[in-house]
Design an enzyme around this catalytic site. Structure first.
Site, PDB file in Angstrom:
ATOM      1  N   LYS A 289     -10.835 -15.858 -16.496  1.00 12.07           N
ATOM      2  CA  LYS A 289     -10.276 -14.500 -16.353  1.00 12.07           C
ATOM      3  C   LYS A 289     -10.459 -13.681 -17.625  1.00 12.07           C
ATOM      4  CE  LYS A 289      -6.506 -14.229 -13.003  1.00 12.07           C
ATOM      5  NZ  LYS A 289      -5.032 -14.197 -12.926  1.00 12.07           N
TER       6      LYS A 289
ATOM      7  N   ASP B  62      -2.256 -25.034 -18.059  1.00 14.90           N
ATOM      8  CA  ASP B  62      -1.140 -24.316 -17.429  1.00 14.90           C
ATOM      9  C   ASP B  62       0.122 -25.100 -17.768  1.00 14.90           C
ATOM     10  OD1 ASP B  62       0.849 -23.375 -15.735  1.00 14.90           O
ATOM     11  OD2 ASP B  62      -0.500 -23.100 -14.036  1.00 14.90           O
TER      12      ASP B  62
ATOM     13  N   ASN C 184       3.656 -20.952 -27.049  1.00 18.57           N
ATOM     14  CA  ASN C 184       3.697 -19.487 -27.005  1.00 18.57           C
ATOM     15  C   ASN C 184       3.746 -18.937 -25.575  1.00 18.57           C
ATOM     16  OD1 ASN C 184       2.905 -16.614 -27.932  1.00 18.57           O
ATOM     17  ND2 ASN C 184       1.205 -17.197 -26.592  1.00 18.57           N
TER      18      ASN C 184
ATOM     19  N   SER D 248      10.303 -18.006 -29.498  1.00 15.66           N
ATOM     20  CA  SER D 248      11.516 -17.587 -28.794  1.00 15.66           C
ATOM     21  C   SER D 248      11.485 -16.058 -28.696  1.00 15.66           C
ATOM     22  CB  SER D 248      12.732 -18.115 -29.569  1.00 15.66           C
ATOM     23  OG  SER D 248      13.928 -17.639 -29.023  1.00 15.66           O
TER      24      SER D 248
ATOM     25  N   TYR E  53      15.775 -14.769 -18.585  1.00 17.95           N
ATOM     26  CA  TYR E  53      14.832 -14.866 -19.708  1.00 17.95           C
ATOM     27  C   TYR E  53      15.590 -15.318 -20.960  1.00 17.95           C
ATOM     28  CZ  TYR E  53      11.507 -13.366 -23.325  1.00 17.95           C
ATOM     29  OH  TYR E  53      10.663 -13.319 -24.412  1.00 17.95           O
TER      30      TYR E  53
ATOM     31  N   LYS F  16      15.106 -18.749 -23.345  1.00 18.00           N
ATOM     32  CA  LYS F  16      14.856 -18.738 -24.797  1.00 18.00           C
ATOM     33  C   LYS F  16      16.020 -19.390 -25.557  1.00 18.00           C
ATOM     34  CE  LYS F  16      10.788 -16.648 -24.779  1.00 18.00           C
ATOM     35  NZ  LYS F  16       9.550 -17.403 -25.071  1.00 18.00           N
TER      36      LYS F  16
ATOM     37  N   THR G 252       2.311  -5.916 -26.744  1.00 19.56           N
ATOM     38  CA  THR G 252       1.350  -6.747 -25.994  1.00 19.56           C
ATOM     39  C   THR G 252       1.453  -6.314 -24.529  1.00 19.56           C
ATOM     40  OG1 THR G 252       3.007  -8.408 -25.442  1.00 19.56           O
ATOM     41  CG2 THR G 252       1.855  -8.705 -27.541  1.00 19.56           C
TER      42      THR G 252
HETATM   43  N1  LIG Z   1       6.036  -8.971 -26.289  1.00 22.85           N
HETATM   44  C1  LIG Z   1       7.321  -9.024 -26.616  1.00 22.85           C
HETATM   45  O1  LIG Z   1       8.011  -8.006 -26.700  1.00 22.85           O
HETATM   46  C2  LIG Z   1       7.936 -10.361 -26.922  1.00 22.85           C
HETATM   47  C3  LIG Z   1       9.149 -10.371 -27.624  1.00 22.85           C
HETATM   48  C4  LIG Z   1       9.747 -11.582 -27.922  1.00 22.85           C
HETATM   49  C5  LIG Z   1       9.143 -12.755 -27.538  1.00 22.85           C
HETATM   50  N2  LIG Z   1       7.963 -12.723 -26.853  1.00 22.85           N
HETATM   51  C6  LIG Z   1       7.358 -14.020 -26.484  1.00 22.85           C
HETATM   52  O2  LIG Z   1       6.060 -14.104 -27.047  1.00 22.85           O
HETATM   53  C7  LIG Z   1       5.258 -14.988 -26.256  1.00 22.85           C
HETATM   54  C8  LIG Z   1       3.907 -14.339 -25.998  1.00 22.85           C
HETATM   55  O3  LIG Z   1       4.081 -13.174 -25.217  1.00 22.85           O
HETATM   56  P1  LIG Z   1       3.162 -11.878 -25.401  1.00 22.85           P
HETATM   57  O4  LIG Z   1       4.027 -10.798 -25.885  1.00 22.85           O
HETATM   58  O5  LIG Z   1       1.940 -12.204 -26.148  1.00 22.85           O
HETATM   59  O6  LIG Z   1       2.861 -11.528 -23.873  1.00 22.85           O
HETATM   60  P2  LIG Z   1       1.518 -11.629 -23.011  1.00 22.85           P
HETATM   61  O7  LIG Z   1       0.447 -10.811 -23.631  1.00 22.85           O
HETATM   62  O8  LIG Z   1       1.942 -11.321 -21.615  1.00 22.85           O
HETATM   63  O9  LIG Z   1       1.097 -13.157 -23.141  1.00 22.85           O
HETATM   64  C9  LIG Z   1       1.789 -14.186 -22.484  1.00 22.85           C
HETATM   65  C10 LIG Z   1       0.866 -15.336 -22.313  1.00 22.85           C
HETATM   66  O10 LIG Z   1       1.564 -16.406 -21.656  1.00 22.85           O
HETATM   67  C11 LIG Z   1       0.682 -16.929 -20.683  1.00 22.85           C
HETATM   68  N3  LIG Z   1       1.358 -17.674 -19.632  1.00 22.85           N
HETATM   69  C12 LIG Z   1       2.309 -17.269 -18.760  1.00 22.85           C
HETATM   70  N4  LIG Z   1       2.631 -18.286 -17.948  1.00 22.85           N
HETATM   71  C13 LIG Z   1       1.866 -19.351 -18.320  1.00 22.85           C
HETATM   72  C14 LIG Z   1       1.728 -20.710 -17.874  1.00 22.85           C
HETATM   73  N5  LIG Z   1       2.436 -21.191 -16.849  1.00 22.85           N
HETATM   74  N6  LIG Z   1       0.842 -21.535 -18.524  1.00 22.85           N
HETATM   75  C15 LIG Z   1       0.108 -21.070 -19.548  1.00 22.85           C
HETATM   76  N7  LIG Z   1       0.172 -19.790 -19.986  1.00 22.85           N
HETATM   77  C16 LIG Z   1       1.048 -18.962 -19.374  1.00 22.85           C
HETATM   78  C17 LIG Z   1      -0.066 -15.737 -20.159  1.00 22.85           C
HETATM   79  O11 LIG Z   1      -1.233 -16.217 -19.511  1.00 22.85           O
HETATM   80  P3  LIG Z   1      -1.851 -15.610 -18.165  1.00 22.85           P
HETATM   81  O12 LIG Z   1      -2.838 -14.601 -18.642  1.00 22.85           O
HETATM   82  O13 LIG Z   1      -2.475 -16.774 -17.507  1.00 22.85           O
HETATM   83  O14 LIG Z   1      -0.721 -15.007 -17.381  1.00 22.85           O
HETATM   84  C18 LIG Z   1      -0.353 -15.007 -21.461  1.00 22.85           C
HETATM   85  O15 LIG Z   1      -1.490 -15.555 -22.103  1.00 22.85           O
HETATM   86  C19 LIG Z   1       6.082 -15.293 -25.010  1.00 22.85           C
HETATM   87  O16 LIG Z   1       6.676 -16.569 -25.130  1.00 22.85           O
HETATM   88  C20 LIG Z   1       7.164 -14.222 -24.999  1.00 22.85           C
HETATM   89  O17 LIG Z   1       8.351 -14.665 -24.366  1.00 22.85           O
HETATM   90  C21 LIG Z   1       7.351 -11.570 -26.542  1.00 22.85           C
END
Ligand SMILES: NC(=O)c1ccc[n+]([C@@H]2O[C@H](COP(=O)([O-])OP(=O)(O)OC[C@H]3O[C@@H](n4cnc5c(N)ncnc54)[C@H](OP(=O)(O)O)[C@@H]3O)[C@@H](O)[C@H]2O)c1
Length: 277
Positions: free
Chosen positions: A36, A55, A81, A132, A146, A150, A181
């Site tokens: 993808k 996964d 992550n 987290s 959510y 966490k 993101t």
């Molecule tokens: N962005 C924020 O505001 C924020 C704030 C605090 C914490 N976080 C944390 O930061 C981490 C990364 O998030 P991000 O902001 O980078 O968001 P993102 O761009 O949506 O990335 C999330 C990633 O997790 C993957 N994922 C979801 N379910 C999965 C599974 N079952 N197995 C493997 N991969 C899976 C997604 O892959 P697919 O492409 O396959 O869906 C994507 O690569 C997360 O743990 C999130 O909770 C984010």
């Protein structure tokens, strides 16, 4: 050191893979469906990294991790992550959505840790980084599930940090604030179901604000990734922290929660002390 990062198809995971390779370390970037994101896969491989399908919610997670280790060698740093946010009032959420949230955000990291800790323990070194969220400082209405996922990861990490320190293994919890993101992008997030009773409540307000936040978040995922790599690579001798808040929102959240806890302790002091034998 060889790192393995989950959820590298976008956002923080992809930036982590870039930052790890830029620091001269080996990186196995993983994602559910590498086909993808061909550009990301090609970029990381061009930079010297490895990309593998993984996964974290799949039943064969442990088997796939074993295959990766057999092929590419032991993992020194595991970064849990991968994650997503299932938002909405708890009473409107189906049990399947609840289970899926915990499978990805909590059980996936547990299973990856259990699969990789034995080799880290034998080597008497290793680092586990659990991503987290600043939700830990201030869990919002409409984000209970959510937040629960966490908080579970935080509790697991804090206890494990002591348990695994006996074997030279470090645990680091990272708490990013709102990060720019695709996390809350319309194409990523499942729009929460809001029963009529919740219209106009704090839950309604928070969920609308979160959805409107896309593209406006203050935290830069590239800088966040670089900060994580820098913290992991910090020279021995400097005391390691357990928690790494990222962004002003998270730092202020951490200080705010610390203050609220002290205030709570002060209010309850007499009652708490009076309950002992
Ligand atoms: N962005 C924020 O505001 C924020 C704030 C605090 C914490 N976080 C944390 O930061 C981490 C990364 O998030 P991000 O902001 O980078 O968001 P993102 O761009 O949506 O990335 C999330 C990633 O997790 C993957 N994922 C979801 N379910 C999965 C599974 N079952 N197995 C493997 N991969 C899976 C997604 O892959 P697919 O492409 O396959 O869906 C994507 O690569 C997360 O743990 C999130 O909770 C984010």
């Amino acid at each position: 050191m060889q790192w393995l990062v989950t959820g590298c198809s976008s956002g923080l995971g992809l930036e982590l893979a870039r930052a790890i390779l830029a620091s001269g370390h080996k990186c196995i970037a993983t994602s559910r469906n590498p086909s993808k994101t061909p550009e990301a896969v090609a970029e990381i491989e061009r930079l010297g990294g490895i990309w593998a399908a993984l996964d974290v919610a799949a039943s064969d997670l442990e088997f796939r991790l074993g295959e990766i280790v057999d092929k590419h060698g032991t993992i020194d740093v595991l970064v849990n992550n991968a994650g997503y946010a299932a938002g909405g009032p708890l009473e409107a959420m189906g049990i399947e959505a609840i289970q899926n949230q915990m499978e990805t955000n909590f059980l996936g990291p547990i299973r990856a840790i259990k699969a990789l800790v034995p080799s880290m323990r034998e080597n008497r070194s290793g680092i586990i980084v659990n991503i987290s969220s600043a939700e830990y400082w201030d869990p919002h209405a409409g984000c209970s599930l959510y937040s629960a996922s966490k908080f579970a990861l935080e509790g697991l990490s804090e206890s494990l940090a002591t348990e695994l320190s006996a074997f030279g293994i470090r645990v680091l919890i990272v708490e990013p604030g709102g990060m720019r993101t695709s996390f809350v992008a319309p194409e990523t997030i499942t729009k929460p179901v809001l029963p009529d009773a919740y219209k106009g409540t704090m839950t309604d307000f928070v969920l609308s604000a979160i959805l409107a936040m896309h593209g406006e978040q203050k935290l830069d995922p590239r800088k966040a990734a670089e900060a994580v790599v820098e913290e992991v690579l910090r020279p021995c001798g400097t005391p390691p922290v357990l928690r790494l808040p990222l962004g002003k929102e998270s730092l202020e959240g951490m200080r705010g929660k610390a203050g609220r806890l002290v205030g709570n302790a002060d209010v309850c002091e007499a009652v708490a002390l009076g309950a002992d034998f």
